[in-house]
Write a protein that holds these residues in place. Structure first.
Motif, PDB file in Angstrom:
ATOM      1  N   ASP A  62       0.834  -1.194   0.000  1.00 13.52           N
ATOM      2  CA  ASP A  62       0.000   0.000   0.000  1.00 13.52           C
ATOM      3  C   ASP A  62       0.874   1.251   0.000  1.00 13.52           C
ATOM      4  O   ASP A  62       2.115   1.194   0.089  1.00 13.52           O
ATOM      5  CB  ASP A  62      -0.983  -0.010   1.175  1.00 13.52           C
ATOM      6  CG  ASP A  62      -0.301  -0.027   2.538  1.00 13.52           C
ATOM      7  OD1 ASP A  62       0.848   0.443   2.642  1.00 13.52           O
ATOM      8  OD2 ASP A  62      -0.930  -0.500   3.506  1.00 13.52           O
ATOM      9  N   ASP A  63       0.222   2.400  -0.092  1.00 16.55           N
ATOM     10  CA  ASP A  63       0.965   3.660  -0.213  1.00 16.55           C
ATOM     11  C   ASP A  63       1.839   3.927   1.006  1.00 16.55           C
ATOM     12  O   ASP A  63       2.950   4.457   0.880  1.00 16.55           O
ATOM     13  CB  ASP A  63      -0.013   4.826  -0.425  1.00 16.55           C
ATOM     14  CG  ASP A  63      -0.681   4.774  -1.792  1.00 16.55           C
ATOM     15  OD1 ASP A  63      -0.154   4.083  -2.688  1.00 16.55           O
ATOM     16  OD2 ASP A  63      -1.731   5.428  -1.959  1.00 16.55           O
ATOM     17  N   ASP A  64       1.352   3.578   2.186  1.00 11.59           N
ATOM     18  CA  ASP A  64       2.142   3.797   3.397  1.00 11.59           C
ATOM     19  C   ASP A  64       3.418   2.961   3.376  1.00 11.59           C
ATOM     20  O   ASP A  64       4.481   3.426   3.802  1.00 11.59           O
ATOM     21  CB  ASP A  64       1.317   3.452   4.641  1.00 11.59           C
ATOM     22  CG  ASP A  64       0.204   4.466   4.899  1.00 11.59           C
ATOM     23  OD1 ASP A  64       0.298   5.587   4.368  1.00 11.59           O
ATOM     24  OD2 ASP A  64      -0.752   4.124   5.620  1.00 11.59           O
ATOM     25  N   ALA A  65       3.294   1.737   2.892  1.00 10.58           N
ATOM     26  CA  ALA A  65       4.468   0.872   2.806  1.00 10.58           C
ATOM     27  C   ALA A  65       5.450   1.396   1.771  1.00 10.58           C
ATOM     28  O   ALA A  65       6.672   1.439   2.012  1.00 10.58           O
ATOM     29  CB  ALA A  65       4.049  -0.557   2.467  1.00 10.58           C
ATOM     30  N   LEU A  66       4.942   1.805   0.618  1.00  9.42           N
ATOM     31  CA  LEU A  66       5.820   2.301  -0.440  1.00  9.42           C
ATOM     32  C   LEU A  66       6.544   3.580  -0.027  1.00  9.42           C
ATOM     33  O   LEU A  66       7.652   3.859  -0.497  1.00  9.42           O
ATOM     34  CB  LEU A  66       5.019   2.535  -1.719  1.00  9.42           C
ATOM     35  CG  LEU A  66       4.533   1.258  -2.429  1.00  9.42           C
ATOM     36  CD1 LEU A  66       3.577   1.606  -3.562  1.00  9.42           C
ATOM     37  CD2 LEU A  66       5.717   0.454  -2.950  1.00  9.42           C
ATOM     38  N   ALA A  67       5.926   4.346   0.873  1.00 10.64           N
ATOM     39  CA  ALA A  67       6.564   5.578   1.344  1.00 10.64           C
ATOM     40  C   ALA A  67       7.803   5.295   2.191  1.00 10.64           C
ATOM     41  O   ALA A  67       8.634   6.188   2.400  1.00 10.64           O
ATOM     42  CB  ALA A  67       5.557   6.403   2.144  1.00 10.64           C
ATOM     43  N   LEU A  68       7.934   4.055   2.653  1.00  8.16           N
ATOM     44  CA  LEU A  68       9.061   3.692   3.512  1.00  8.16           C
ATOM     45  C   LEU A  68      10.291   3.221   2.726  1.00  8.16           C
ATOM     46  O   LEU A  68      11.354   3.050   3.309  1.00  8.16           O
ATOM     47  CB  LEU A  68       8.640   2.577   4.478  1.00  8.16           C
ATOM     48  CG  LEU A  68       7.540   2.928   5.487  1.00  8.16           C
ATOM     49  CD1 LEU A  68       7.070   1.662   6.194  1.00  8.16           C
ATOM     50  CD2 LEU A  68       8.052   3.945   6.497  1.00  8.16           C
ATOM     51  N   VAL A  69      10.148   2.999   1.424  1.00  5.15           N
ATOM     52  CA  VAL A  69      11.241   2.407   0.657  1.00  5.15           C
ATOM     53  C   VAL A  69      12.004   3.481  -0.121  1.00  5.15           C
ATOM     54  O   VAL A  69      11.521   4.603  -0.313  1.00  5.15           O
ATOM     55  CB  VAL A  69      10.729   1.310  -0.298  1.00  5.15           C
ATOM     56  CG1 VAL A  69       9.843   0.317   0.453  1.00  5.15           C
ATOM     57  CG2 VAL A  69       9.980   1.901  -1.475  1.00  5.15           C
ATOM     58  N   ASP A  70      13.190   3.132  -0.558  1.00  7.89           N
ATOM     59  CA  ASP A  70      14.026   4.055  -1.328  1.00  7.89           C
ATOM     60  C   ASP A  70      13.770   3.962  -2.825  1.00  7.89           C
ATOM     61  O   ASP A  70      13.988   4.925  -3.560  1.00  7.89           O
ATOM     62  CB  ASP A  70      15.507   3.759  -1.064  1.00  7.89           C
ATOM     63  CG  ASP A  70      15.871   3.891   0.402  1.00  7.89           C
ATOM     64  OD1 ASP A  70      15.493   4.901   1.018  1.00  7.89           O
ATOM     65  OD2 ASP A  70      16.517   2.965   0.942  1.00  7.89           O
ATOM     66  N   LEU A  71      13.342   2.786  -3.266  1.00 11.02           N
ATOM     67  CA  LEU A  71      13.183   2.548  -4.699  1.00 11.02           C
ATOM     68  C   LEU A  71      12.166   1.438  -4.914  1.00 11.02           C
ATOM     69  O   LEU A  71      12.174   0.436  -4.191  1.00 11.02           O
ATOM     70  CB  LEU A  71      14.531   2.133  -5.302  1.00 11.02           C
ATOM     71  CG  LEU A  71      14.602   1.806  -6.789  1.00 11.02           C
ATOM     72  CD1 LEU A  71      14.324   3.059  -7.623  1.00 11.02           C
ATOM     73  CD2 LEU A  71      15.982   1.244  -7.139  1.00 11.02           C
ATOM     74  N   SER A  72      11.279   1.614  -5.884  1.00 10.32           N
ATOM     75  CA  SER A  72      10.323   0.574  -6.262  1.00 10.32           C
ATOM     76  C   SER A  72      10.624   0.128  -7.687  1.00 10.32           C
ATOM     77  O   SER A  72      10.790   0.970  -8.582  1.00 10.32           O
ATOM     78  CB  SER A  72       8.882   1.097  -6.194  1.00 10.32           C
ATOM     79  OG  SER A  72       8.534   1.454  -4.884  1.00 10.32           O
TER      80      SER A  72
END
Length: 269
Positions: free
Chosen positions: A223-233
């Motif tokens: 989800d968006d909250d999880a993706l906000a925690l990463v450096d690169l997708s």
């Protein structure tokens, strides 16, 4: 020999197929010769009980030797008892009970890891078991399972790991934000596998760096909250007509790409 499949002892082992019993006792079930062999060789200290039919015990010399080396006694049981204990229809005559010994996330990052797997809300036992197996195969340092991921001591997960559960550290029950924060503090780049990410091929060079891969839910991804925690997708390209890749397959590709890159010596000095 245990012969009564309805005895309290047999029922207590059979209950370990249920999460509530595993949580209450801190134990879990190992089914079949493969799981028993790997536990005896790699983590004999966790084994509580070992059951086998006489014919299965006679058939597996390597398991007899491993049990002898580990000073673990076997208790013989009838086919009916083994079947009553098992989660599978064909447990192959051998069942073991072991203590759950997850690794603390603090210990994982204390060892200067270079390749970590973080699973966030992976719900399918087969997928999780295969991801753990792939992490073991590529030489990853550890696997971290957030609190919304399926129990790694679920019998289906244990079977799908084919013994890899005993080969590398596995931490459980961590929040993704905590795992990501610890990974970043340890100098790892946090990379998510996501269908909405950037093209994988364009970023293959970055995978030589210490990396924490994040894999999400089979149906919804991250989800968006999880993706906000990463450096690169990153997303894996689909060159054919397949709608998508199974999560465990995609994770295996990502992890091998990291392993290849890190072992090629192309990382930063």
């Amino acid at each position: 020999m245990l012969e009564n499949p309805r005895s309290p002892r047999v029922r207590a082992v059979a209950k370990l197929t249920k999460r509530a019993a595993r949580q209450e006792t801190g134990l879990y079930l190992l089914e079949g010769p493969q799981a028993a062999r790997e536990a005896l060789v790699w983590r004999p200290d966790t084994l509580i009980e070992l059951y086998a039919t006489p014919s299965a015990w006679e058939k597996h010399q390597d398991i007899r030797d491993a049990a002898s080396d580990a000073d673990v006694d076997v208790e013989f049981a009838s086919e009916a008892v083994i079947e009553a204990m098992a989660d599978t229809v064909t447990p192959q005559g051998i069942i073991a009970v072991a203590r759950q010994v997850p690794t603390s996330v603090r210990d994982i990052f204390a060892d200067d890891p270079k390749l970590i797997v973080i699973c966030e809300e992976v719900r399918d036992p087969g997928n999780l078991g295969t991801i753990i197996r792939a992490a073991d195969a590529v030489g990853a340092d550890a696997v971290i399972l957030t609190g919304r991921t399926v129990d790694p001591f679920n019998p289906k997960v244990v079977r799908a790991t084919t013994g890899s559960l005993f080969h590398l550290p596995v931490a459980v029950g961590i929040e993704l934000a905590d795992a990501a924060g610890r990974a970043r503090s340890a100098g790892l780049r946090i990379v998510a596998a996501d269908v909405g990410g950037e093209d994988f091929v364009d970023h293959r060079g970055t995978l030589a760096e210490p990396t924490a891969w994040v894999f999400g839910n089979e149906a919804r991804g991250l989800d968006d909250d999880a993706l906000a925690l990463v450096d690169l997708s990153l997303r894996l390209p689909i060159y054919g007509r397949a709608e998508s890749l199974n999560l465990a397959t995609a994770a295996s590709v990502c992890l091998y790409e990291s392993a290849f890159a890190q072992r090629a010596g192309n990382g930063p000095e």
